[in-house]
Design a protein around this motif. Structure first.
Motif, PDB file in Angstrom:
ATOM      1  N   SER A 263       0.812  -1.213   0.000  1.00  0.00           N
ATOM      2  CA  SER A 263       0.000   0.000   0.000  1.00  0.00           C
ATOM      3  C   SER A 263       0.846   1.262   0.000  1.00  0.00           C
ATOM      4  CB  SER A 263      -0.931   0.020   1.220  1.00  0.00           C
ATOM      5  OG  SER A 263      -1.808  -1.085   1.180  1.00  0.00           O
ATOM      6  N   SER A 264       2.127   1.122   0.327  1.00  0.00           N
ATOM      7  CA  SER A 264       3.005   2.288   0.423  1.00  0.00           C
ATOM      8  C   SER A 264       4.084   2.245  -0.656  1.00  0.00           C
ATOM      9  CB  SER A 264       3.671   2.330   1.798  1.00  0.00           C
ATOM     10  OG  SER A 264       4.688   3.307   1.828  1.00  0.00           O
ATOM     11  N   GLU A 265       4.293   3.388  -1.318  1.00  0.00           N
ATOM     12  CA  GLU A 265       5.325   3.471  -2.353  1.00  0.00           C
ATOM     13  C   GLU A 265       6.716   3.177  -1.793  1.00  0.00           C
ATOM     14  OE1 GLU A 265       2.082   6.442  -3.579  1.00  0.00           O
ATOM     15  OE2 GLU A 265       3.052   5.747  -1.724  1.00  0.00           O
ATOM     16  N   VAL A 266       6.948   3.550  -0.557  1.00  0.00           N
ATOM     17  CA  VAL A 266       8.268   3.360   0.063  1.00  0.00           C
ATOM     18  C   VAL A 266       8.662   1.884   0.049  1.00  0.00           C
ATOM     19  CG1 VAL A 266       9.593   3.571   2.196  1.00  0.00           C
ATOM     20  CG2 VAL A 266       8.039   5.404   1.511  1.00  0.00           C
ATOM     21  N   PHE A 267       7.703   1.028   0.353  1.00  0.00           N
ATOM     22  CA  PHE A 267       7.990  -0.407   0.399  1.00  0.00           C
ATOM     23  C   PHE A 267       8.136  -1.011  -1.005  1.00  0.00           C
ATOM     24  CE2 PHE A 267       5.676   0.272   4.472  1.00  0.00           C
ATOM     25  CZ  PHE A 267       6.734  -0.043   5.320  1.00  0.00           C
ATOM     26  N   MET A 268       7.701  -0.257  -1.998  1.00  0.00           N
ATOM     27  CA  MET A 268       7.807  -0.758  -3.378  1.00  0.00           C
ATOM     28  C   MET A 268       9.140  -0.412  -4.025  1.00  0.00           C
ATOM     29  SD  MET A 268       4.038   0.149  -4.883  1.00  0.00           S
ATOM     30  CE  MET A 268       2.650   0.248  -3.761  1.00  0.00           C
TER      31      MET A 268
END
Length: 368
Positions: A263-268
């Protein structure tokens, strides 16, 4: 460009060969215990997407690009097997070697299908129909797999014809039957007419080729833009695209389905870097670079979004690919949690415009 209105001066003898449920058939060939059973190549009952389905699975509605979860719901006894692309490529190369026994004009579309121009062939055989039969027999003998074929005057009609008598069959549309065949065909079966175009045509009371043929070129261009000329000509049996042995790659990329949704861009970002590394490897292998980068985002509800950017220079390094893809990722807020990311590069530096002589073909004599 003025529309060509008569197909008779552009008749060639084209065979479209399409392997039957190729990936699944290879698995059933290598693992006899899978024969006669519904199998899906790729995906799983929890995650992933089906890459191919056996005919036994297709009876339940299982098809490629379907989620593994949905496929399992449709067919509770479905067996999932992992993809083995090296094996598929190995067999594909064997099949292509057969094609080249008949003609140097072979245009592969993928591992499991290709166009062959047998207008003039190494066997000096006048019948494309008999050549297609022989080619399918050779494939069966050399690989143990079944192939279907379509035979007609151009790539467009041959492609449609190859689907008619699947699996393990073939269909010839000779020159004198092309127009009636196209006029009676549902427009949704026209290769290149997608779901949205089909819906638009249906809304305009265009259900068959005959309906499409009633439309003037101006009307088609007004409603379908640049594709209008294409539709105007194909329904008249005109498709001027040559069989291209050295087909220029238009894009190159990689994608990854995650084991859990993000759900978070950071984790992607970490996943995006891994995809960029894979894209770099493929670009190096093909010795190309690209100017247009596209980020593909597939959400948890399976809706897909793409975001693109065209640069003023070519890129091929993972660092630049990653940085540009990251900018696209943060370009706007995500609509939902994400199950898949992909990066592709197009507008490659291998594209060289080529002038085509559309009027060089000569009318052929039967037999076909």
């Amino acid at each position: 460009m003025q529309p060509v209105t008569d197909f008779k001066e552009h008749i060639r003898k084209i065979i479209h060969v399409d392997m039957d449920a190729f990936y699944a058939s290879v698995e059933q060939l290598d693992f006899p215990e899978l024969q006669g059973k519904p199998i899906a190549v790729g995906g799983s009952s929890d995650r992933g997407v089906v890459a191919a389905a056996s005919y036994e699975a297709r009876k339940f509605g299982v098809k490629s690009a379907m989620s593994g979860r949905q496929a399992k719901r449709l067919c509770p006894d479905l067996i999932f097997v992992k993809t083995r692309f090296d094996r598929y490529k190995e067999i594909s190369q064997r099949i292509r070697s057969i094609f080249f026994e008949y003609t140097p004009l072979v245009e592969p579309l993928s591992l499991d299908e290709a166009y062959l121009d047998v207008t003039q062939n190494t066997k000096n055989h006048p019948s494309a129909t008999l050549l297609a039969t022989e080619i399918r027999q050779r494939i069966k003998e050399k690989t143990g797999l079944n192939a279907s074929a379509g035979i007609s005057i151009n790539k467009f009609v041959a492609k449609i014809a190859s689907d008619i008598n699947k699996p393990n069959g073939q269909k010839t549309i000779p020159p004198d039957e092309v127009i009636s065949f196209l006029e009676n065909l549902d427009v949704r079966k026209f290769y290149g007419v997608g779901k949205k175009t089909q819906e638009k045509m249906y809304a305009m009371a265009i259900f068959t080729g005959a309906d499409l043929k009633k439309m003037s070129l101006d009307e088609l261009e007004k409603n379908f833009g640049k594709s209008g000329l294409h539709y105007y000509q194909i329904v008249r049996g005109i498709h001027l695209s040559d069989v291209k042995p050295n087909r220029t790659r238009k894009s190159l990329g990689a994608e990854r389905t995650f084991s859990q949704n993000f759900s978070s861009e950071v984790f992607m970002e970490e996943k995006l870097l891994q995809i960029a590394e894979e894209v770099e490897k493929r670009l190096k292998k093909s010795k190309v670079a690209g100017k247009t980068i596209t980020l593909k985002i597939k959400y948890s509800d399976f809706n897909t979004q793409t975001r693109s950017k065209t640069l003023s220079f070519f890129i091929a390094s993972k660092s630049l690919i990653f940085e540009e893809a990251k900018l696209l990722l943060y370009q706007e807020k995500l609509k939902d949690s994400v199950r898949l990311l992909g990066i592709s590069l197009s507008n490659l530096n291998n594209e060289t415009p080529k002038k085509i002589d559309y009027l060089k073909e000569q009318q052929l004599k039967l037999p076909f």
